[in-house]
Write a protein that holds these residues in place. Structure first.
Motif, mmCIF file in Angstrom:
data_model
loop_
_atom_site.group_PDB
_atom_site.id
_atom_site.type_symbol
_atom_site.label_atom_id
_atom_site.label_comp_id
_atom_site.label_asym_id
_atom_site.label_seq_id
_atom_site.Cartn_x
_atom_site.Cartn_y
_atom_site.Cartn_z
ATOM 1 N N ASP A 114 -26.144 -91.379 124.809
ATOM 2 C CA ASP A 114 -26.200 -90.339 123.785
ATOM 3 C C ASP A 114 -25.912 -90.914 122.403
ATOM 4 O OD1 ASP A 114 -26.698 -88.301 125.676
ATOM 5 O OD2 ASP A 114 -24.556 -88.176 126.110
ATOM 6 N N ARG A 115 -24.919 -91.789 122.333
ATOM 7 C CA ARG A 115 -24.600 -92.402 121.035
ATOM 8 C C ARG A 115 -25.741 -93.274 120.543
ATOM 9 N NH1 ARG A 115 -18.759 -93.212 123.055
ATOM 10 N NH2 ARG A 115 -19.896 -94.511 124.484
ATOM 11 N N ASP A 116 -26.365 -94.035 121.443
ATOM 12 C CA ASP A 116 -27.494 -94.881 121.048
ATOM 13 C C ASP A 116 -28.673 -94.041 120.558
ATOM 14 O OD1 ASP A 116 -26.057 -97.120 121.668
ATOM 15 O OD2 ASP A 116 -27.023 -97.441 123.625
ATOM 16 N N ILE A 117 -28.956 -92.972 121.255
ATOM 17 C CA ILE A 117 -30.056 -92.098 120.838
ATOM 18 C C ILE A 117 -29.729 -91.443 119.504
ATOM 19 C CG2 ILE A 117 -31.245 -89.943 121.416
ATOM 20 C CD1 ILE A 117 -31.175 -90.883 124.352
ATOM 21 N N SER A 118 -28.486 -91.033 119.319
ATOM 22 C CA SER A 118 -28.088 -90.437 118.050
ATOM 23 C C SER A 118 -28.245 -91.425 116.901
ATOM 24 C CB SER A 118 -26.643 -89.952 118.135
ATOM 25 O OG SER A 118 -26.231 -89.422 116.910
ATOM 26 N N ARG A 119 -27.835 -92.665 117.113
ATOM 27 C CA ARG A 119 -27.992 -93.692 116.071
ATOM 28 C C ARG A 119 -29.457 -93.933 115.753
ATOM 29 N NH1 ARG A 119 -24.064 -97.493 118.918
ATOM 30 N NH2 ARG A 119 -22.095 -96.569 118.343
ATOM 31 N N MET A 120 -30.294 -94.011 116.773
ATOM 32 C CA MET A 120 -31.712 -94.230 116.556
ATOM 33 C C MET A 120 -32.316 -93.069 115.763
ATOM 34 S SD MET A 120 -34.984 -93.262 117.716
ATOM 35 C CE MET A 120 -34.502 -92.295 119.130
ATOM 36 N N GLY A 121 -31.961 -91.829 116.134
ATOM 37 C CA GLY A 121 -32.466 -90.671 115.407
ATOM 38 C C GLY A 121 -32.009 -90.659 113.959
ATOM 39 N N THR A 122 -30.776 -91.064 113.734
ATOM 40 C CA THR A 122 -30.260 -91.129 112.366
ATOM 41 C C THR A 122 -30.999 -92.173 111.543
ATOM 42 O OG1 THR A 122 -28.095 -90.419 113.145
ATOM 43 C CG2 THR A 122 -28.176 -91.485 110.999
ATOM 44 N N ARG A 123 -31.306 -93.318 112.150
ATOM 45 C CA ARG A 123 -32.077 -94.341 111.428
ATOM 46 C C ARG A 123 -33.466 -93.832 111.062
ATOM 47 N NH1 ARG A 123 -31.650 -98.258 115.619
ATOM 48 N NH2 ARG A 123 -29.461 -98.076 116.060
#
Length: 140
Positions: free
Chosen positions: A77-86
């Motif tokens: 979830d954290r990785d997906i959130s970071r990717m979406g933020t980028r």
């Protein structure tokens, strides 16, 4: 479906509902170039409230069906959130460059504000889509 994915969907649903309303109200205004600010602020506020309501109602429904495990997050979830933020930031930079270009040519404040607002909307939409795709197909 985990809480973060529900939040991504809630943001997308809210965006799809509020942006067309903004456009219709703005186009229907007697003089959009002078009355855009309250319409924009109300749209932003309504979008935030709608997103929170969708998340809250969906969380209540999910908790009733699946118990407390639906609120747990993990490293994925954290990785997906970071990717979406980028992804969102990339589109915000593009909108910011558009705003700088409009300022350079002394464009009206109306167009500068609309460009930035559209940049926020597009970045939120594309970031939400990227998150949902990552949840459904996985990170590459």
């Amino acid at each position: 479906m985990v809480a973060e994915e529900r939040a991504a969907w809630a943001g997308l649903i809210s965006l799809v509902l509020t942006i067309p309303v903004y456009v219709v109200v703005l186009v229907g205004a007697s003089d959009p170039t002078t009355s855009w600010l309250p319409i924009m602020l109300w749209t932003i506020g309504a979008g935030i409230v709608l997103t929170v309501l969708i998340i809250a109602v969906w969380a209540l429904i999910a908790r009733a069906r699946e118990g407390d495990a639906v609120a747990a997050t993990d490293i994925r979830d954290r990785d997906i959130s970071r990717m979406g933020t980028r992804v969102e930031h990339a589109f915000l930079v593009i909108a910011g460059l558009g705003v700088i270009a409009l300022c350079a040519v002394n464009a009206d404040v109306f167009w500068i504000a609309q460009t930035m607002f559209a940049g926020f909307a597009v970045s939120a939409f594309v970031g939400g889509i990227a998150r949902v795709i990552a949840y459904r197909r996985g990170l590459i």
